[in-house]
Scaffold this motif. Structure first.
Motif, mmCIF file in Angstrom:
data_model
loop_
_atom_site.group_PDB
_atom_site.id
_atom_site.type_symbol
_atom_site.label_atom_id
_atom_site.label_comp_id
_atom_site.label_asym_id
_atom_site.label_seq_id
_atom_site.Cartn_x
_atom_site.Cartn_y
_atom_site.Cartn_z
ATOM 1 N N THR A 66 0.491 5.188 0.431
ATOM 2 C CA THR A 66 0.036 7.147 1.330
ATOM 3 C C THR A 66 1.065 7.690 0.778
ATOM 4 O OG1 THR A 66 -1.277 5.442 2.455
ATOM 5 C CG2 THR A 66 -1.188 7.690 3.125
ATOM 6 N N GLY A 125 0.775 -1.095 -0.146
ATOM 7 C CA GLY A 125 0.505 0.017 -0.196
ATOM 8 C C GLY A 125 0.395 1.553 -0.172
ATOM 9 N N ASN A 182 -4.034 7.124 -1.110
ATOM 10 C CA ASN A 182 -3.553 6.137 -0.801
ATOM 11 C C ASN A 182 -5.062 5.073 -1.636
ATOM 12 O OD1 ASN A 182 -3.412 6.495 1.544
ATOM 13 N ND2 ASN A 182 -5.943 7.423 2.214
#
Length: 179
Positions: free
Chosen positions: A75, A73, A112
């Protein structure tokens, strides 16, 4: 390991930054103030790399190593100072194979995102790309390894968005034909 997290900053060397006509201020709190009123959309503002040639570039890698078997992930922590709220920045993540051939790439337009690199990934780079923004404060990027379940949930969400988009498109075509 799942839940590993890396904080990625924009360091003070400008070799990987678009500085032409730009006002770049490196603040004490490790944020970057960036302003360029004339930069066209699509310009790479800054690039981070997981593999460098120190002898040629005189910089060290600014990204952690990742593999093609895990999901990650990312961000973006960026504050926009523009009046135009639709203008923004995006990330392009480019994955390279063992011999520096491009193994794949993705574009991230949201703050995100979850992605899975190609299995042949040996190194990668992240490019910060102008999408029409003229003034912003860059704080950091956060890269983290995510669980298989979190990745599957995100893929299901994307699948649902695509299905809804197709339904909307078909409905618009039907409505246009009936006019």
């Amino acid at each position: 390991m799942v839940n590993d997290k890396w904080l990625i900053r924009w360091h003070e060397y400008l070799t990987d930054s678009y500085a032409h006509g730009s006002l770049i201020r490196f603040n004490a709190d490790q944020t970057i103030y960036y302003k360029n009123l004339l930069m066209p959309p699509g310009t790479v503002i800054h690039e981070w790399r997981s593999k460098t040639n120190h002898q040629a570039d005189r910089v060290e890698p600014s990204l952690p190593l990742i593999d093609g078997e895990s999901a990650y992930g990312i961000t973006t922590n960026i504050r926009y100072l523009d009046d135009d709220e639709t203008a923004g920045l995006m990330l392009r993540i480019i994955f390279y194979g063992r011999y520096d051939e491009v193994a794949g790439s993705i574009i991230v337009r949201e703050p995100n995102a979850i992605f899975k690199p190609p299995i042949t990934t040996y190194s990668y780079s992240i490019q910060l790309i102008n999408g029409g923004a003229t003034e912003f404060i860059f704080e950091s990027l956060v890269l983290r390894e995510v669980s298989r379940e979190e990745y599957d949930e995100d893929q299901e969400r994307i699948k649902q968005i695509k299905e809804d988009s197709k339904k909307g498109k078909k409905k618009r075509r039907r409505d246009k034909k009936s006019e």
